[in-house]
Design a protein around this motif. Structure first.
Motif, short mmCIF file in Angstrom:
data_model
loop_
_atom_site.label_atom_id
_atom_site.label_comp_id
_atom_site.label_asym_id
_atom_site.label_seq_id
_atom_site.Cartn_x
_atom_site.Cartn_y
_atom_site.Cartn_z
N ARG A 93 12.71 -15.06 -2.34
CA ARG A 93 12.10 -13.78 -2.74
C ARG A 93 10.68 -13.67 -2.20
O ARG A 93 10.28 -12.60 -1.73
CB ARG A 93 12.10 -13.68 -4.27
CG ARG A 93 11.61 -12.34 -4.81
CD ARG A 93 12.46 -11.19 -4.33
NE ARG A 93 12.02 -9.92 -4.89
CZ ARG A 93 12.45 -8.73 -4.47
NH1 ARG A 93 13.32 -8.66 -3.46
NH2 ARG A 93 12.00 -7.62 -5.02
N LEU A 140 9.37 -10.61 0.23
CA LEU A 140 8.23 -9.77 -0.15
C LEU A 140 7.08 -9.91 0.84
O LEU A 140 6.36 -8.92 1.11
CB LEU A 140 7.78 -10.13 -1.56
CG LEU A 140 8.75 -9.77 -2.68
CD1 LEU A 140 8.26 -10.36 -4.01
CD2 LEU A 140 8.92 -8.25 -2.80
N ARG A 149 7.95 -7.77 3.84
CA ARG A 149 7.86 -6.34 3.51
C ARG A 149 6.41 -5.87 3.50
O ARG A 149 6.09 -4.78 3.99
CB ARG A 149 8.50 -6.09 2.14
CG ARG A 149 10.00 -6.13 2.12
CD ARG A 149 10.53 -5.79 0.74
NE ARG A 149 11.98 -5.91 0.66
CZ ARG A 149 12.67 -5.77 -0.45
NH1 ARG A 149 12.04 -5.51 -1.60
NH2 ARG A 149 13.99 -5.90 -0.44
N ARG A 150 5.56 -6.70 2.94
CA ARG A 150 4.14 -6.34 2.86
C ARG A 150 3.56 -6.12 4.26
O ARG A 150 2.86 -5.13 4.51
CB ARG A 150 3.39 -7.45 2.14
CG ARG A 150 1.87 -7.36 2.22
CD ARG A 150 1.24 -8.68 1.86
NE ARG A 150 -0.21 -8.65 1.97
CZ ARG A 150 -0.97 -9.73 1.97
NH1 ARG A 150 -0.44 -10.93 1.86
NH2 ARG A 150 -2.28 -9.62 2.08
N VAL A 198 8.57 -8.21 -8.02
CA VAL A 198 8.12 -7.28 -6.98
C VAL A 198 6.84 -7.73 -6.30
O VAL A 198 6.42 -7.13 -5.30
CB VAL A 198 7.92 -5.87 -7.56
CG1 VAL A 198 9.25 -5.32 -8.09
CG2 VAL A 198 6.86 -5.87 -8.65
N ASP A 202 6.26 -5.70 -2.91
CA ASP A 202 7.13 -4.61 -2.49
C ASP A 202 6.28 -3.36 -2.24
O ASP A 202 5.71 -2.80 -3.18
CB ASP A 202 8.17 -4.33 -3.58
CG ASP A 202 9.20 -3.31 -3.14
OD1 ASP A 202 8.96 -2.60 -2.15
OD2 ASP A 202 10.25 -3.22 -3.81
#
Length: 389
Positions: free
Chosen positions: A230, A234, A237-238, A283, A303
């Protein structure tokens, strides 16, 4: 194969100092009790020169490198350790053998490496280790980066090289900023500006009012692999939301190393994986280490779809509050220039590097290709960017 004995009380300061060189992964494994005992007492100890971190790094990145573990002893007891590795590098048509600190190289970038020295024997151990490092056969360049400047070893390395008639350069390596933490969260809030204080409280209040929120510090060893996956998701994505691509969490070596070191450090109580859960889903995550009342931040991710709630900042502030509650006194951001770090930081520090060039064409070619040529290119680009009069 020599197996070092566990560390016992150090000898009298006047005893002569000798240095043994160990070269195999079996030696590294067997050195664990001695290393751990010395590391526990050494002033210059860090997460990154702990046996756990160095051992896992070697397992991930040691292929193609030759191990050189220097153990300083006096009266039959260990008073200092210097973990090095050798690697061949080609520059300007010549191949040079470079000695680097274990932990330096590959695609993970630690700070606070260097020698581990027994209290009361720092100077003698540093001198002996520096001289032994210079005497390693076949080495053209010693490139020792990211060391703690407050320990005697960097100065001892530079002095030993100059005494041997060699070129030696000691210079700052990385600028690092950190927050000095007060004793209570209320004291921290009182220490920041009114604007920031309102921002901290307002962002937390807004998120809690509109979503189901939970802050947690990961402690489930059985599901740590899920947490690591995870974090990787994340993190990417950042960066992609910012229009960039991160070099972290990419290679099999990076992924394998960090998951392994997380497991080892969680068992030791040194891992802090801060998590923000919104509506039962994690998140935002902050990957850090806890050592000697300090928190050292390695990586983060969140996220971007929830950016309007400033979840990255909310998690950071929960993490600060947790660190203060644990009694930590420093929240260290480690290397990496980001504006938010400077905005939050109350102090800064530097790591230091020492580069020693042996005599010969290979060292000169490496220095020209690795140091001088890039510096000339940077100067040329700066000149070309200057506006014409």
């Amino acid at each position: 194969m020599a197996h070092p004995a566990p560390l016992t009380p150090v000898p009298a300061a006047h005893a002569p100092v000798t240095v043994r060189t160990l070269t195999s992964v079996e030696d590294l494994t067997a050195l664990a009790p001695c290393w751990n005992a010395l590391h526990e007492r050494a002033a210059g100890a860090s997460i990154f020169n702990s046996w756990i971190w160095q051992y896992e790094w070697w397992r991930a990145y040691g292929t193609g490198r030759s191990l050189r573990l220097l153990v300083a002893e006096s009266g039959g007891e260990a008073i200092g350790l210097l973990p090095l590795h050798l690697q061949q590098e080609r520059r300007l048509g010549a191949t040079a053998t470079i000695a680097r600190l274990v932990g330096n190289g590959g695609d993970t970038y630690p700070d606070d490496l260097g020698a581990i020295l027994a209290p009361g024997h720092e100077e003698a151990a540093a001198r002996a280790l520096a001289q032994a490092a210079l005497a390693i056969p076949g080495v053209d360049v010693l490139r020792l980066l990211d060391m703690e400047p407050g320990t005697p070893f960097p100065a001892a390395m530079e002095a030993a090289a100059r005494a041997a008639g060699l070129s030696a350069t000691r210079a700052p390596a990385e600028r690092i900023v950190y927050i000095n933490l007060p004793e209570t969260w209320e004291a921290y809030l009182a220490s920041v500006t009114g604007h920031r204080r309102r921002h901290i409280r307002g962002a937390r209040k807004k998120l809690n009012a509109e979503r189901r929120v939970r802050f947690l510090v990961w402690d489930d060893a059985g599901r740590l692999g899920e947490a690591f996956q995870r974090l990787s998701v994340l993190h990417h994505r950042r960066w992609r939301a910012a229009g960039e691509e991160s070099g972290s969490f990419q290679t099999p070596q990076y992924l394998g190393f960090h998951e392994a070191v997380m497991r080892s450090l969680l068992a030791r109580g040194w891992l802090r994986l801060y998590c923000l859960e919104v509506d039962d889903e994690i998140v935002a995550m902050l990957y850090a280490y806890r050592f000697r009342k300090g928190i050292y931040v390695m990586q983060a991710g969140f996220d971007p779809g929830l950016a309007k709630w400033r979840i990255g900042q909310v998690l950071l502030n929960y993490s600060l509050e947790h660190a203060i509650g644990e009694g930590d006194r420093v929240f260290d951001f480690l290397r990496g220039a980001h504006s938010y770090k400077d905005e939050l930081a109350t102090s800064e520090r530097e790591t230091v590097s020492v580069t020693v060039l042996k005599h010969g064409f290979a060292a000169a070619a490496w220095h020209a290709g690795e140091i001088r040529l890039p510096a000339w290119k940077r100067r040329l680009k700066a000149l070309l960017r200057r506006p014409k009069a």
